[in-house]
Design a protein around this motif. Structure first.
Motif, PDB file in Angstrom:
ATOM      1  N   GLN A   1       0.831  -1.211   0.000  1.00 63.77           N
ATOM      2  CA  GLN A   1       0.000   0.000   0.000  1.00 63.77           C
ATOM      3  C   GLN A   1       0.861   1.256   0.000  1.00 63.77           C
ATOM      4  O   GLN A   1       0.527   2.240  -0.658  1.00 63.77           O
ATOM      5  N   GLN A   2       1.964   1.237   0.735  1.00 65.91           N
ATOM      6  CA  GLN A   2       2.848   2.399   0.786  1.00 65.91           C
ATOM      7  C   GLN A   2       3.513   2.653  -0.563  1.00 65.91           C
ATOM      8  O   GLN A   2       3.837   3.786  -0.897  1.00 65.91           O
ATOM      9  N   LEU A   3       3.722   1.593  -1.339  1.00 68.65           N
ATOM     10  CA  LEU A   3       4.364   1.723  -2.643  1.00 68.65           C
ATOM     11  C   LEU A   3       3.389   2.081  -3.764  1.00 68.65           C
ATOM     12  O   LEU A   3       3.802   2.384  -4.877  1.00 68.65           O
ATOM     13  N   ARG A   4       2.107   2.060  -3.496  1.00 69.12           N
ATOM     14  CA  ARG A   4       1.076   2.328  -4.506  1.00 69.12           C
ATOM     15  C   ARG A   4       1.299   3.630  -5.279  1.00 69.12           C
ATOM     16  O   ARG A   4       1.180   3.649  -6.507  1.00 69.12           O
ATOM     17  N   PRO A   5       1.654   4.729  -4.624  1.00 68.64           N
ATOM     18  CA  PRO A   5       1.856   5.971  -5.394  1.00 68.64           C
ATOM     19  C   PRO A   5       3.017   5.909  -6.385  1.00 68.64           C
ATOM     20  O   PRO A   5       3.065   6.707  -7.321  1.00 68.64           O
ATOM     21  N   ALA A   6       3.925   4.953  -6.222  1.00 69.18           N
ATOM     22  CA  ALA A   6       5.065   4.838  -7.127  1.00 69.18           C
ATOM     23  C   ALA A   6       4.728   4.085  -8.408  1.00 69.18           C
ATOM     24  O   ALA A   6       5.561   4.010  -9.311  1.00 69.18           O
ATOM     25  N   CYS A   7       3.529   3.548  -8.502  1.00 62.36           N
ATOM     26  CA  CYS A   7       3.130   2.744  -9.664  1.00 62.36           C
ATOM     27  C   CYS A   7       2.472   3.588 -10.734  1.00 62.36           C
ATOM     28  O   CYS A   7       1.700   4.480 -10.438  1.00 62.36           O
ATOM     29  N   ARG A   8       2.767   3.256 -11.965  1.00 62.48           N
ATOM     30  CA  ARG A   8       2.051   3.859 -13.081  1.00 62.48           C
ATOM     31  C   ARG A   8       0.883   2.980 -13.495  1.00 62.48           C
ATOM     32  O   ARG A   8      -0.109   3.472 -14.015  1.00 62.48           O
ATOM     33  N   ALA A   9       1.033   1.682 -13.292  1.00 61.20           N
ATOM     34  CA  ALA A   9      -0.015   0.723 -13.633  1.00 61.20           C
ATOM     35  C   ALA A   9      -0.187  -0.247 -12.469  1.00 61.20           C
ATOM     36  O   ALA A   9       0.764  -0.528 -11.750  1.00 61.20           O
ATOM     37  N   GLU A  10      -1.386  -0.757 -12.319  1.00 57.94           N
ATOM     38  CA  GLU A  10      -1.685  -1.643 -11.186  1.00 57.94           C
ATOM     39  C   GLU A  10      -0.873  -2.932 -11.222  1.00 57.94           C
ATOM     40  O   GLU A  10      -0.549  -3.480 -10.173  1.00 57.94           O
ATOM     41  N   TRP A  11      -0.501  -3.435 -12.397  1.00 54.29           N
ATOM     42  CA  TRP A  11       0.247  -4.682 -12.469  1.00 54.29           C
ATOM     43  C   TRP A  11       1.614  -4.555 -11.812  1.00 54.29           C
ATOM     44  O   TRP A  11       2.185  -5.550 -11.369  1.00 54.29           O
ATOM     45  N   GLU A  12       2.151  -3.339 -11.729  1.00 55.73           N
ATOM     46  CA  GLU A  12       3.451  -3.145 -11.093  1.00 55.73           C
ATOM     47  C   GLU A  12       3.423  -3.503  -9.609  1.00 55.73           C
ATOM     48  O   GLU A  12       4.443  -3.856  -9.032  1.00 55.73           O
ATOM     49  N   LEU A  13       2.250  -3.428  -9.001  1.00 57.11           N
ATOM     50  CA  LEU A  13       2.140  -3.797  -7.586  1.00 57.11           C
ATOM     51  C   LEU A  13       2.464  -5.271  -7.370  1.00 57.11           C
ATOM     52  O   LEU A  13       2.956  -5.642  -6.306  1.00 57.11           O
ATOM     53  N   ILE A  14       2.191  -6.111  -8.348  1.00 58.09           N
ATOM     54  CA  ILE A  14       2.514  -7.537  -8.225  1.00 58.09           C
ATOM     55  C   ILE A  14       4.024  -7.720  -8.111  1.00 58.09           C
ATOM     56  O   ILE A  14       4.506  -8.464  -7.268  1.00 58.09           O
ATOM     57  N   VAL A  15       4.755  -7.002  -8.924  1.00 57.18           N
ATOM     58  CA  VAL A  15       6.228  -7.063  -8.868  1.00 57.18           C
ATOM     59  C   VAL A  15       6.719  -6.489  -7.541  1.00 57.18           C
ATOM     60  O   VAL A  15       7.612  -7.052  -6.904  1.00 57.18           O
ATOM     61  N   PHE A  16       6.125  -5.391  -7.095  1.00 58.78           N
ATOM     62  CA  PHE A  16       6.503  -4.823  -5.803  1.00 58.78           C
ATOM     63  C   PHE A  16       6.262  -5.803  -4.663  1.00 58.78           C
ATOM     64  O   PHE A  16       7.067  -5.908  -3.745  1.00 58.78           O
ATOM     65  N   ALA A  17       5.136  -6.526  -4.725  1.00 53.27           N
ATOM     66  CA  ALA A  17       4.836  -7.504  -3.673  1.00 53.27           C
ATOM     67  C   ALA A  17       5.917  -8.581  -3.636  1.00 53.27           C
ATOM     68  O   ALA A  17       6.334  -9.004  -2.560  1.00 53.27           O
ATOM     69  N   ARG A  18       6.393  -8.998  -4.782  1.00 51.93           N
ATOM     70  CA  ARG A  18       7.451 -10.018  -4.819  1.00 51.93           C
ATOM     71  C   ARG A  18       8.770  -9.457  -4.315  1.00 51.93           C
ATOM     72  O   ARG A  18       9.514 -10.124  -3.614  1.00 51.93           O
ATOM     73  N   LEU A  19       9.080  -8.235  -4.672  1.00 57.99           N
ATOM     74  CA  LEU A  19      10.355  -7.643  -4.277  1.00 57.99           C
ATOM     75  C   LEU A  19      10.418  -7.238  -2.811  1.00 57.99           C
ATOM     76  O   LEU A  19      11.498  -7.092  -2.264  1.00 57.99           O
ATOM     77  N   CYS A  20       9.262  -7.034  -2.215  1.00 62.55           N
ATOM     78  CA  CYS A  20       9.257  -6.638  -0.801  1.00 62.55           C
ATOM     79  C   CYS A  20       9.715  -7.783   0.060  1.00 62.55           C
ATOM     80  O   CYS A  20      10.171  -7.667   1.120  1.00 62.55           O
TER      81      CYS A  20
END
Length: 95
Positions: free
Chosen positions: A76-95
């Motif tokens: 959720q904290q990284l959400r503003p850094a995304c241009r597209a919602e699919w990027e959150l999936i990659v962020f979830a893996r990298l966290c």
């Protein structure tokens, strides 16, 4: 997910749940390791929840996702850094 965050609805929470679910499907072994991490190992910041660790241990949406509560907060904290919602999936893996 249609990104109308802050305009018509607050979708950051729902997007983080969906991203974590998708990450668990795509990378089950990697995401399983996330469940075994402590808050300090995960790099979680207390300032996200006004220095109340209890909020990080029990996220209100944690029953909707296999992800640990701290991961939902982090995505959720990284959400503003995304241009597209699919990027959150990659962020979830990298966290």
């Amino acid at each position: 997910v249609l990104g109308l965050d802050g305009v018509l609805c607050a979708s950051a929470e729902e997007a983080s749940i969906a991203a974590c679910r998708a990450a668990y499907v795509l990378w089950p072994q990697v995401m399983k390791n996330a469940q075994e991490m402590t808050l300090n190992e995960a790099g979680v910041r207390q300032s996200w929840v006004d220095y109340d660790w209890e909020q990080l241990l029990e996220h209100r949406s944690s029953k909707l996702s296999p992800a640990p509560p701290w991961l939902l907060y982090k995505v959720q904290q990284l959400r503003p850094a995304c241009r597209a919602e699919w990027e959150l999936i990659v962020f979830a893996r990298l966290c």
